[in-house]
Design an enzyme around this catalytic site. Structure first.
Site, short mmCIF file in Angstrom:
data_model
loop_
_atom_site.label_atom_id
_atom_site.label_comp_id
_atom_site.label_asym_id
_atom_site.label_seq_id
_atom_site.Cartn_x
_atom_site.Cartn_y
_atom_site.Cartn_z
N HIS A 33 54.17 17.30 7.31
CA HIS A 33 55.15 17.34 6.22
C HIS A 33 54.44 17.19 4.86
O HIS A 33 54.80 17.85 3.89
CB HIS A 33 56.15 16.18 6.37
CG HIS A 33 56.96 16.22 7.63
ND1 HIS A 33 56.78 15.31 8.65
CD2 HIS A 33 57.96 17.04 8.02
CE1 HIS A 33 57.64 15.57 9.62
NE2 HIS A 33 58.37 16.61 9.28
N LYS A 92 54.38 25.76 12.13
CA LYS A 92 54.55 25.04 13.40
C LYS A 92 55.84 25.48 14.11
O LYS A 92 55.86 25.69 15.32
CB LYS A 92 54.57 23.53 13.12
CG LYS A 92 55.27 22.66 14.12
CD LYS A 92 54.42 22.40 15.29
CE LYS A 92 55.02 21.54 16.38
NZ LYS A 92 56.38 21.13 16.28
N SER A 121 53.79 16.49 15.30
CA SER A 121 55.24 16.61 15.42
C SER A 121 55.83 15.21 15.45
O SER A 121 55.24 14.30 16.01
CB SER A 121 55.59 17.34 16.72
OG SER A 121 56.95 17.13 17.05
N SER A 122 57.00 15.08 14.84
CA SER A 122 57.68 13.78 14.88
C SER A 122 57.97 13.38 16.32
O SER A 122 58.11 12.20 16.64
CB SER A 122 59.00 13.85 14.10
OG SER A 122 58.76 14.30 12.78
P1 AMP Z 1 60.99 18.58 10.85
O1 AMP Z 1 61.08 17.29 10.11
O2 AMP Z 1 60.33 18.47 12.19
O3 AMP Z 1 62.30 19.34 10.87
O4 AMP Z 1 59.99 19.49 10.02
C1 AMP Z 1 60.19 19.72 8.65
C2 AMP Z 1 59.25 20.81 8.20
O5 AMP Z 1 57.90 20.39 8.45
C3 AMP Z 1 59.46 22.12 8.96
O6 AMP Z 1 59.34 23.20 8.06
C4 AMP Z 1 58.33 22.09 9.96
O7 AMP Z 1 57.92 23.38 10.38
C5 AMP Z 1 57.24 21.41 9.17
N1 AMP Z 1 56.23 20.84 10.08
C6 AMP Z 1 56.45 20.05 11.16
N2 AMP Z 1 55.29 19.77 11.78
C7 AMP Z 1 54.32 20.41 11.09
C8 AMP Z 1 52.89 20.55 11.26
N3 AMP Z 1 52.25 19.95 12.25
N4 AMP Z 1 52.22 21.29 10.36
C9 AMP Z 1 52.87 21.92 9.34
N5 AMP Z 1 54.20 21.84 9.14
C10 AMP Z 1 54.91 21.10 10.00
#
Ligand code: AMP
Length: 283
Positions: A41, A154, A190-191
């Site tokens: 993020h 991702k 990843s979260s």
């Molecule tokens: P999320 O909080 O998982 O919905 O992710 C929010 C944003 O962060 C989304 O656009 C994801 O694709 C991006 N994101 C999540 N993990 C990664 C990562 N490892 N590298 C780059 N972007 C990420």
């Protein structure tokens, strides 16, 4: 100490804050997230700063993109830690609406994405997902009215879906895809990685390793179908339950028959224990 971002929880307060930026002639970049922030993020936030004077991060765990059997209730929520990280990252504004603010009583409209949202990848295993994502992202983009919106590669299919939606709806902004941030052993951050047991965590980088090897073999000219068959067996033998491993056109996500159908993207989703991981790689 780093300055804390302004936190807003209602649409009028968000509009006032972004109107002040606009009136000052400042460009705005939005980074939509579900919180539980990690270095992936923060890479998006860095790219946002590179493009715009003002950076807005939304934190909203969107209930409509989770199916009833999925992990909405247990999804990690770390608001205080997230705000500390966003202070360090010099974010100006955090948009943190409640579900009642996003979906007030009587809410009745949805965005129904097609094209890349119907590619038979994530949509096949999570049929509710992209309708929920497209609707909430359309709202976030109209609420914030940014010049740029940053999404991670991702979640590759999601990036394609959001890019297509912004184009189809004539949203006046540029969607930017940011490369995946990985652990040193290759596992994509990843979260949801916090769900992995120590044993599962040690197996998890297999996905990236297999993607890399498959990309090399396809580039060398080996038949795509055969390369994918071998890769699927490797993923299986490592202890995953595979949802899909596919080679698709990188923009349309339609299936590709040969190396000449460039650009090609490999996409994978697999469960290890109860945790579902996704990853992807350019050929
Ligand atoms: P999320 O909080 O998982 O919905 O992710 C929010 C944003 O962060 C989304 O656009 C994801 O694709 C991006 N994101 C999540 N993990 C990664 C990562 N490892 N590298 C780059 N972007 C990420």
């Amino acid at each position: 100490m780093a300055k804390r971002p302004t936190i807003v929880r209602a649409v009028p307060a968000l509009r006032r804050a972004v109107a002040a930026y606009r009136d000052a002639g400042e460009r705005i970049a939005l980074v939509p997230t579900m919180g539980a922030l990690h270095r992936g993020h923060l890479a998006l936030v860095r790219q946002a700063h590179a493009r715009a004077r003002r950076v807005v991060v939304s934190i909203f765990v969107n209930p409509t993109q989770f199916a009833p059997h999925e992990d909405f209730d247990s999804y990690p929520r770390r608001f205080a830690t997230d705000i500390a990280a966003l202070s360090e990252a010099k974010v100006d504004l955090v948009w943190a609406p409640s579900a009642a603010v996003m979906y007030p009583q009587g809410f009745a409209s949805r965005v129904e994405p097609g094209g890349p949202a119907k590619a038979g990848l994530e949509d096949k295993f999570r049929p509710h997902f992209f309708g929920g994502v497209a609707t909430v992202v359309a709202k976030l983009l109209t609420q914030t009215a940014p010049d740029f919106a940053l999404f991670g590669q991702k979640d590759y299919q999601q990036l394609r879906v959001v890019t297509q939606m912004a184009k189809d709806l004539d949203l006046p902004l540029k969607v930017i895809g940011v490369p995946t941030v990985r652990e040193t052993d290759g596992l994509a951050l990843s979260s949801r990685n916090v769900y992995l047991s120590a044993g599962e965590r040690s197996v998890a980088p297999t996905l990236y390793r297999v993607l890399k090897a498959a990309a090399v073999r396809i580039k060398r000219g080996e038949a795509i179908a055969r390369v994918l068959d071998v890769a699927r067996i490797e993923i299986d033998l490592a202890g995953f339950t595979l949802d899909y491993l596919e080679a698709r056109h990188a923009l349309t996500l339609v299936p590709v028959a040969s190396r000449k159908d460039e650009p090609i993207r490999l996409l994978v989703a697999a469960k290890i224990g109860k945790t579902r991981l996704i990853d992807n790689l350019a050929v």
